[in-house]
Design a protein around this motif. Structure first.
Motif, PDB file in Angstrom:
ATOM      1  N   SER A 222       0.822  -1.204   0.000  1.00  0.00           N
ATOM      2  CA  SER A 222       0.000   0.000   0.000  1.00  0.00           C
ATOM      3  C   SER A 222       0.864   1.265   0.000  1.00  0.00           C
ATOM      4  O   SER A 222       0.518   2.270  -0.610  1.00  0.00           O
ATOM      5  CB  SER A 222      -0.955  -0.003   1.190  1.00  0.00           C
TER       6      SER A 222
ATOM      7  N   ALA B  76       3.820   1.374  -1.449  1.00  0.00           N
ATOM      8  CA  ALA B  76       4.320   1.436  -2.822  1.00  0.00           C
ATOM      9  C   ALA B  76       3.302   2.109  -3.730  1.00  0.00           C
ATOM     10  O   ALA B  76       3.632   2.981  -4.539  1.00  0.00           O
ATOM     11  CB  ALA B  76       4.627   0.033  -3.326  1.00  0.00           C
ATOM     12  N   LYS B  77       2.053   1.710  -3.580  1.00  0.00           N
ATOM     13  CA  LYS B  77       1.002   2.246  -4.439  1.00  0.00           C
ATOM     14  C   LYS B  77       0.850   3.753  -4.236  1.00  0.00           C
ATOM     15  O   LYS B  77       0.781   4.514  -5.204  1.00  0.00           O
ATOM     16  CB  LYS B  77      -0.319   1.542  -4.139  1.00  0.00           C
TER      17      LYS B  77
ATOM     18  N   ARG C 264       3.038   5.915  -3.044  1.00  0.00           N
ATOM     19  CA  ARG C 264       4.207   6.650  -3.550  1.00  0.00           C
ATOM     20  C   ARG C 264       4.173   6.733  -5.070  1.00  0.00           C
ATOM     21  O   ARG C 264       4.493   7.756  -5.660  1.00  0.00           O
ATOM     22  CB  ARG C 264       5.490   5.964  -3.078  1.00  0.00           C
ATOM     23  N   LEU C 265       3.787   5.624  -5.702  1.00  0.00           N
ATOM     24  CA  LEU C 265       3.728   5.613  -7.160  1.00  0.00           C
ATOM     25  C   LEU C 265       2.687   6.580  -7.689  1.00  0.00           C
ATOM     26  O   LEU C 265       2.916   7.289  -8.667  1.00  0.00           O
ATOM     27  CB  LEU C 265       3.406   4.196  -7.652  1.00  0.00           C
ATOM     28  N   GLN C 266       1.522   6.586  -7.043  1.00  0.00           N
ATOM     29  CA  GLN C 266       0.461   7.477  -7.520  1.00  0.00           C
ATOM     30  C   GLN C 266       0.921   8.933  -7.507  1.00  0.00           C
ATOM     31  O   GLN C 266       0.656   9.683  -8.431  1.00  0.00           O
ATOM     32  CB  GLN C 266      -0.800   7.300  -6.672  1.00  0.00           C
TER      33      GLN C 266
ATOM     34  N   ILE D 157       4.182  10.145  -7.529  1.00  0.00           N
ATOM     35  CA  ILE D 157       5.281  10.453  -8.454  1.00  0.00           C
ATOM     36  C   ILE D 157       4.811  10.394  -9.906  1.00  0.00           C
ATOM     37  O   ILE D 157       5.197  11.205 -10.735  1.00  0.00           O
ATOM     38  CB  ILE D 157       6.527   9.562  -8.191  1.00  0.00           C
ATOM     39  N   VAL D 158       3.944   9.433 -10.201  1.00  0.00           N
ATOM     40  CA  VAL D 158       3.463   9.298 -11.580  1.00  0.00           C
ATOM     41  C   VAL D 158       2.600  10.509 -11.970  1.00  0.00           C
ATOM     42  O   VAL D 158       2.742  11.058 -13.065  1.00  0.00           O
ATOM     43  CB  VAL D 158       2.697   7.962 -11.747  1.00  0.00           C
TER      44      VAL D 158
ATOM     45  N   VAL E 292       7.956  -0.864  -7.702  1.00  0.00           N
ATOM     46  CA  VAL E 292       7.868   0.586  -7.942  1.00  0.00           C
ATOM     47  C   VAL E 292       8.677   1.104  -9.132  1.00  0.00           C
ATOM     48  O   VAL E 292       8.157   1.874  -9.945  1.00  0.00           O
ATOM     49  CB  VAL E 292       8.228   1.431  -6.684  1.00  0.00           C
TER      50      VAL E 292
ATOM     51  N   ARG F  90       7.000   2.852 -12.562  1.00  0.00           N
ATOM     52  CA  ARG F  90       7.316   4.228 -12.917  1.00  0.00           C
ATOM     53  C   ARG F  90       7.915   4.311 -14.327  1.00  0.00           C
ATOM     54  O   ARG F  90       7.544   5.167 -15.131  1.00  0.00           O
ATOM     55  CB  ARG F  90       8.319   4.783 -11.908  1.00  0.00           C
TER      56      ARG F  90
ATOM     57  N   ASP G 134       5.365   3.907 -17.028  1.00  0.00           N
ATOM     58  CA  ASP G 134       4.598   5.135 -17.251  1.00  0.00           C
ATOM     59  C   ASP G 134       5.386   6.110 -18.127  1.00  0.00           C
ATOM     60  O   ASP G 134       4.835   6.775 -18.995  1.00  0.00           O
ATOM     61  CB  ASP G 134       4.232   5.792 -15.922  1.00  0.00           C
TER      62      ASP G 134
ATOM     63  N   GLY H  51      -0.001  -8.624   1.116  1.00  0.00           N
ATOM     64  CA  GLY H  51       0.175  -7.169   1.102  1.00  0.00           C
ATOM     65  C   GLY H  51       1.611  -6.748   0.887  1.00  0.00           C
ATOM     66  O   GLY H  51       1.992  -5.620   1.164  1.00  0.00           O
TER      67      GLY H  51
ATOM     68  N   LEU I  19       2.491  -5.181  -5.082  1.00  0.00           N
ATOM     69  CA  LEU I  19       1.408  -4.479  -5.778  1.00  0.00           C
ATOM     70  C   LEU I  19       0.530  -5.495  -6.502  1.00  0.00           C
ATOM     71  O   LEU I  19       1.031  -6.435  -7.102  1.00  0.00           O
ATOM     72  CB  LEU I  19       2.002  -3.510  -6.802  1.00  0.00           C
TER      73      LEU I  19
ATOM     74  N   ASP J 109      -3.837  -2.688  -8.590  1.00  0.00           N
ATOM     75  CA  ASP J 109      -3.028  -1.502  -8.265  1.00  0.00           C
ATOM     76  C   ASP J 109      -2.308  -0.987  -9.516  1.00  0.00           C
ATOM     77  O   ASP J 109      -2.340   0.202  -9.815  1.00  0.00           O
ATOM     78  CB  ASP J 109      -1.956  -1.845  -7.208  1.00  0.00           C
TER      79      ASP J 109
ATOM     80  N   ILE K 107      -2.805   2.547 -11.641  1.00  0.00           N
ATOM     81  CA  ILE K 107      -1.764   3.565 -11.804  1.00  0.00           C
ATOM     82  C   ILE K 107      -1.473   3.822 -13.285  1.00  0.00           C
ATOM     83  O   ILE K 107      -1.406   4.962 -13.724  1.00  0.00           O
ATOM     84  CB  ILE K 107      -0.472   3.160 -11.057  1.00  0.00           C
TER      85      ILE K 107
END
Lengths: 84, 269
Positions: free
Chosen positions: A16, A18-19, A21-23, A25-26, B146, B150, B153, B190, B193, B197, B201
């Protein structure tokens, strides 16, 4: 999921984090992606002009372009140091 | 006219070459005449994954520079009749791939092939840009981690601005997400990802989920595209992805860890 899961903390995993932080930065990088190429240089030159008059740090000038359907807005945010 | 598909990711080591080998093999096995091109000039590896490393005589750069004909450089796969491999050069520098040269080769291949699969190098440098430039579709290979998400993207941004389709104001490159090295039990704990998820993203349609599996390493050790390991989860997951690429509806599999019995589910832990 069993009913016992209800009592178990779900926050133990790192996924969670990770998600989240990614949201962030992206979204940030996507915002920059659509910016015109000249923006960084524009920001540098504005900074130089302002520094003739007031001493400010690099991160105190924010330049962004907001694109709407029929016009774009150049948004300039300058934070001046506190007056003493 | 061939459909040109780039397999890309930004990040290295996520499974681009493994995916290129399996997707191209899968397309060819369904009767489509397919060629897979290695764009990783200087670090050629597709030949090794497809077990034709000792049959390379001429390469992609030789063809671009007119030192060999396309037919001389193309290697015919020994397992699947309608599959051909165009290896990368191991000795030249990557600038040898010029936009005009690549276009010439792709146009020529387009006349006789149904599918052209472009195996991109990692990064966002020249070789990667050349691999994606002519693409109609892109398979973005991503690990549930991660840095990979990234970079994916970032590559999506490049597809949307620097591909030929973007430059010519044509319909955009069709994007597909392929999630590889997926470990459902770690997701359930958990620690990793989830598919949902990553989909949320990156916001592109999901082509498939390839489970983390020992089979992938075994297959590459032997030079067998993993899709040919039909009895395995990873092989079947690739086969599903190929079917979806061709427009078939297939339910996603291998996204949950081993099914537990009723009592185990009620009182697990």
């Amino acid at each position: 999921m069993s009913f016992l899961d209800y009592f178990r903390s779900r926050k133990t995993g790192s996924a969670s984090v990770a998600k989240e932080r990614l949201q962030i930065i992206v979204a940030h990088e996507r915002g920059k992606r659509d910016q015109p190429d000249y923006l960084p240089q524009l920001q540098q030159e504005l900074l130089a002009v302002i520094r003739k008059y007031v001493q400010i740090d690099d991160d105190m000038v924010q330049v962004e372009v907001d694109r709407n359907e029929d016009c774009s807005v150049l948004e300039l945010n300058v934070t001046l140091p506190e007056r003493r | 006219m061939a459909r040109i598909i780039v397999v890309t990711s930004g990040k290295g080591g996520v499974g681009k070459t493994t995916t290129s080998a399996s997707i191209s093999t899968g397309l060819a096995r369904r009767g489509h005449k397919t060629v897979v091109i290695d764009f990783d000039v200087g670090l050629r590896n597709l030949d090794l994954i497809m077990n034709c490393e000792r049959r390379v005589v001429y390469d992609f750069v030789n063809v671009i520079q007119g030192e060999a004909s396309l037919n001389q450089a193309l290697i015919r796969d020994k397992r699947v009749e309608t599959l051909y491999i165009l290896p990368a050069s191991q000795t030249r520098e990557k600038e040898a791939l010029t936009k005009e040269g690549v276009e010439k080769v792709i146009n020529q291949l387009s006349e006789t092939f149904d599918y052209i699969v472009c195996d991109s190098p990692a990064g966002i440098e020249h070789g990667a840009l050349m691999a994606l430039y002519y693409a109609d579709e892109a398979i973005v290979v991503t690990n549930p981690e991660v840095s990979s998400v990234r970079d994916s993207d970032r590559i999506l941004g490049i597809l949307q601005s620097k591909s030929r389709r973007a430059e010519m104001n044509q319909d955009p490159v069709r994007e597909h997400l392929l999630l590889t090295r997926y470990n459902p039990s770690r997701v359930e704990k958990g620690e990793m990802l989830s598919v949902a998820d990553v989909e949320e993203i990156l916001a592109i349609p999901l082509l498939g989920v390839i489970p983390e599996s020992q089979v992938v390493l075994n297959a590459s050790n032997q030079g067998t595209p993993v899709i040919l390991e039909e009895q395995t989860d990873a092989g079947q997951a690739y086969d599903d992805a190929v079917a979806r690429l061709l427009g078939e509806e297939r339910e996603h599999r291998f996204m949950d860890s081993q099914k537990k019995g009723f009592f185990a589910r009620m009182f697990k832990g």
